[in-house]
Design a protein around this motif. Sequence first.
Motif, PDB file in Angstrom:
ATOM      1  N   ASP A 170       0.880  -1.169   0.000  1.00 26.80           N
ATOM      2  CA  ASP A 170       0.000   0.000   0.000  1.00 26.80           C
ATOM      3  C   ASP A 170       0.919   1.221   0.000  1.00 26.80           C
ATOM      4  O   ASP A 170       2.078   1.093  -0.413  1.00 26.80           O
ATOM      5  CB  ASP A 170      -0.944  -0.064   1.219  1.00 26.80           C
ATOM      6  CG  ASP A 170      -2.135   0.877   1.069  1.00 26.80           C
ATOM      7  OD1 ASP A 170      -3.044   0.565   0.309  1.00 26.80           O
ATOM      8  OD2 ASP A 170      -2.136   1.951   1.699  1.00 26.80           O
ATOM      9  N   ARG A 210       0.318  -8.038 -11.833  1.00 26.50           N
ATOM     10  CA  ARG A 210      -0.128  -7.479 -10.547  1.00 26.50           C
ATOM     11  C   ARG A 210       0.177  -5.988 -10.473  1.00 26.50           C
ATOM     12  O   ARG A 210      -0.623  -5.205  -9.975  1.00 26.50           O
ATOM     13  CB  ARG A 210       0.527  -8.237  -9.379  1.00 26.50           C
ATOM     14  CG  ARG A 210       0.293  -7.608  -7.995  1.00 26.50           C
ATOM     15  CD  ARG A 210      -1.176  -7.609  -7.614  1.00 26.50           C
ATOM     16  NE  ARG A 210      -1.462  -6.945  -6.339  1.00 26.50           N
ATOM     17  CZ  ARG A 210      -1.712  -5.659  -6.163  1.00 26.50           C
ATOM     18  NH1 ARG A 210      -1.693  -4.826  -7.207  1.00 26.50           N
ATOM     19  NH2 ARG A 210      -1.992  -5.162  -4.983  1.00 26.50           N
ATOM     20  N   ASN A 366     -11.176   0.423  -7.817  1.00 26.21           N
ATOM     21  CA  ASN A 366      -9.763   0.060  -7.630  1.00 26.21           C
ATOM     22  C   ASN A 366      -9.588  -1.377  -7.136  1.00 26.21           C
ATOM     23  O   ASN A 366      -8.531  -1.736  -6.607  1.00 26.21           O
ATOM     24  CB  ASN A 366      -9.030   1.094  -6.757  1.00 26.21           C
ATOM     25  CG  ASN A 366      -9.480   1.082  -5.308  1.00 26.21           C
ATOM     26  OD1 ASN A 366      -9.779   0.027  -4.741  1.00 26.21           O
ATOM     27  ND2 ASN A 366      -9.515   2.248  -4.692  1.00 26.21           N
TER      28      ASN A 366
HETATM   29  P1  NAD Z   1       1.780   5.791  -5.379  1.00 25.23           P
HETATM   30  O1  NAD Z   1       2.563   6.169  -4.167  1.00 25.23           O
HETATM   31  O2  NAD Z   1       2.387   4.911  -6.413  1.00 25.23           O
HETATM   32  O3  NAD Z   1       1.289   7.120  -6.139  1.00 25.23           O
HETATM   33  C1  NAD Z   1       0.637   8.169  -5.503  1.00 25.23           C
HETATM   34  C2  NAD Z   1       0.666   9.362  -6.448  1.00 25.23           C
HETATM   35  O4  NAD Z   1      -0.136  10.415  -5.892  1.00 25.23           O
HETATM   36  C3  NAD Z   1       2.056   9.965  -6.648  1.00 25.23           C
HETATM   37  O5  NAD Z   1       2.176  10.377  -8.003  1.00 25.23           O
HETATM   38  C4  NAD Z   1       2.056  11.190  -5.741  1.00 25.23           C
HETATM   39  O6  NAD Z   1       2.967  12.190  -6.169  1.00 25.23           O
HETATM   40  C5  NAD Z   1       0.618  11.613  -5.923  1.00 25.23           C
HETATM   41  N1  NAD Z   1       0.112  12.508  -4.884  1.00 25.23           N
HETATM   42  C6  NAD Z   1       0.278  12.430  -3.551  1.00 25.23           C
HETATM   43  N2  NAD Z   1      -0.343  13.463  -2.952  1.00 25.23           N
HETATM   44  C7  NAD Z   1      -0.919  14.189  -3.935  1.00 25.23           C
HETATM   45  C8  NAD Z   1      -1.698  15.349  -3.979  1.00 25.23           C
HETATM   46  N3  NAD Z   1      -2.008  15.996  -2.854  1.00 25.23           N
HETATM   47  N4  NAD Z   1      -2.122  15.832  -5.186  1.00 25.23           N
HETATM   48  C9  NAD Z   1      -1.805  15.188  -6.316  1.00 25.23           C
HETATM   49  N5  NAD Z   1      -1.068  14.072  -6.348  1.00 25.23           N
HETATM   50  C10 NAD Z   1      -0.632  13.587  -5.174  1.00 25.23           C
HETATM   51  O7  NAD Z   1       0.413   5.179  -4.795  1.00 25.23           O
HETATM   52  P2  NAD Z   1      -0.619   4.243  -5.556  1.00 25.23           P
HETATM   53  O8  NAD Z   1      -0.291   2.825  -5.286  1.00 25.23           O
HETATM   54  O9  NAD Z   1      -0.794   4.714  -6.967  1.00 25.23           O
HETATM   55  O10 NAD Z   1      -1.953   4.533  -4.699  1.00 25.23           O
HETATM   56  C11 NAD Z   1      -2.753   5.687  -4.932  1.00 25.23           C
HETATM   57  C12 NAD Z   1      -4.092   5.472  -4.246  1.00 25.23           C
HETATM   58  O11 NAD Z   1      -4.682   4.279  -4.763  1.00 25.23           O
HETATM   59  C13 NAD Z   1      -4.041   5.285  -2.717  1.00 25.23           C
HETATM   60  O12 NAD Z   1      -5.248   5.813  -2.175  1.00 25.23           O
HETATM   61  C14 NAD Z   1      -4.066   3.766  -2.553  1.00 25.23           C
HETATM   62  O13 NAD Z   1      -4.582   3.364  -1.289  1.00 25.23           O
HETATM   63  C15 NAD Z   1      -5.034   3.410  -3.690  1.00 25.23           C
HETATM   64  N6  NAD Z   1      -4.946   2.020  -4.129  1.00 25.23           N
HETATM   65  C16 NAD Z   1      -3.782   1.504  -4.601  1.00 25.23           C
HETATM   66  C17 NAD Z   1      -3.742   0.186  -5.029  1.00 25.23           C
HETATM   67  C18 NAD Z   1      -2.501  -0.407  -5.623  1.00 25.23           C
HETATM   68  O14 NAD Z   1      -2.566  -1.580  -6.058  1.00 25.23           O
HETATM   69  N7  NAD Z   1      -1.408   0.317  -5.716  1.00 25.23           N
HETATM   70  C19 NAD Z   1      -4.893  -0.614  -4.938  1.00 25.23           C
HETATM   71  C20 NAD Z   1      -6.076  -0.049  -4.462  1.00 25.23           C
HETATM   72  C21 NAD Z   1      -6.086   1.276  -4.070  1.00 25.23           C
END
Ligand code: NAD
Length: 440
Positions: A170, A210, A366
């Motif tokens: 996460d 994945r 998601n």
């Molecule tokens: P990540 O860390 O890969 O990417 C997060 C992105 O958001 C980065 O580009 C960061 O710079 C940007 N960001 C952070 N704060 C920001 C803001 N205030 N304004 C604009 N951009 C901002 O994370 P991720 O894995 O892509 O996860 C993103 C969301 O998706 C989270 O809520 C996570 O819980 C959810 N999620 C992820 C997965 C997964 O498989 N990775 C699955 C389900 C849900």
Amino acid sequence: MSETTETEHAVRTAKDILGPDKDPHLDEDNPFEAMMARFDYAAELLELDPGIYQVLRQPEKQIIVSVPIQRDNGGLEVFTGYRVVHNTARGPGKGGIRFDLRVTLDEVKALAAWMTWKCAVVNIPFGGAKGGVVCDPTTLSISELERITRRYTAALFDLLGPESDIPAPDVNTNERVMAWIMDTYSMHKRHTVTAVVTGKPVELGGSRGRREATGRGCMIATKEALKHLGLPLRGTKVAVQGFGNVGATAALLLKQEGLTVVAVSDVSGAVYNPNGISVEGAVDWIREQRYLSGYPNAEAIPSDELFTLDVDVLVPAAVENAITRKNADDIRAKIICEGANGPTTAGADRILEDKGIFVIPDILANAGGVTVSYFEWVQDRMGYFWDENMVVDRLNGVTQQAFHDVLSVAKRHSVNMRIAAYMLAIERVAAVHRLRGLYA
Ligand code: NAD
């Protein structure tokens, strides 16, 4: 597959159903309250048995562990870790681990319950769990992160396991962290147990596909929504908040499907080009520069403006509480695909509903990540690994089925897609509780 459009049935609002004094849209900021507001609303519509209601309102287990490690400078520091298992009626707890300074028990409880609903929406045999360690990974070396991960895993050893509770990546955790968890657990077990975590490197029993799964799920759900609303793919304009694993993959795949990505943002800012952004170019830019800011061939815009652009599809894929009472009214998109967990506050739901915006809720939008995590767990237990086409085909099937299951509940009960997703999930979990009965 139904061709009925959203406008053909009037969506009843919370106020219509519960009356003006019982507005479920309560809290803007507390994620647990926000989740519970939707849960209570859906439970009331389902006329859920009061006993099962009480069971589902409480997490099964909430564990707080202290995680002492030796810092690289020789000093000792104690971090706090949480793991919450919300419900295991349908199968082992499943949910990610985040390393972040903002982790709280309330947040972990909300995220654990969301996992229960998410797994039920896509109908995979898992319950919900979530974990986190309160730390700032940017101030920790790789070896300090490894020590935190291993000590946290050891503290939770009795809880974790392929049959009981299966972590995943996460916020600020990744394949490497999953490999450490798998190794620590296996060392304690005295044999290799690949199925104890998902989101592992492919070499260690991870699944092909994945890494892209969550963004791919967003793309599939968005395509279904466009079809449902009678909108074309080609030329449809998209803005994506967050350019990490979920946002960048969703942007790339939506572009490959013929949509035009006109704006993207990350923590450093937002960029806009009405003629379309080269998503591949932005990915390359970030690989070299780390952040999006300064990306050429697009105009820098204030981050907030991304939400109010004249686009058809908005994909919030960054943080919780991005769409609130403050900005919901200015959103012009027809579809919101919630890539992030909890990007819309309960307060904003009503405004989006009044504006007729079709929201694909997080627990559906998601769920591609946990779906392929399930495929990974199945492959690990079989010891037989699928090629990427098989993963993509099966993810397509599961996501399309879930989208139409939720849509049919929305039509049957005249509610929006979020409440329909909760109703579907709660009913699936409640059905298992009824069949299992109560062990006393
Ligand atoms: P990540 O860390 O890969 O990417 C997060 C992105 O958001 C980065 O580009 C960061 O710079 C940007 N960001 C952070 N704060 C920001 C803001 N205030 N304004 C604009 N951009 C901002 O994370 P991720 O894995 O892509 O996860 C993103 C969301 O998706 C989270 O809520 C996570 O819980 C959810 N999620 C992820 C997965 C997964 O498989 N990775 C699955 C389900 C849900």
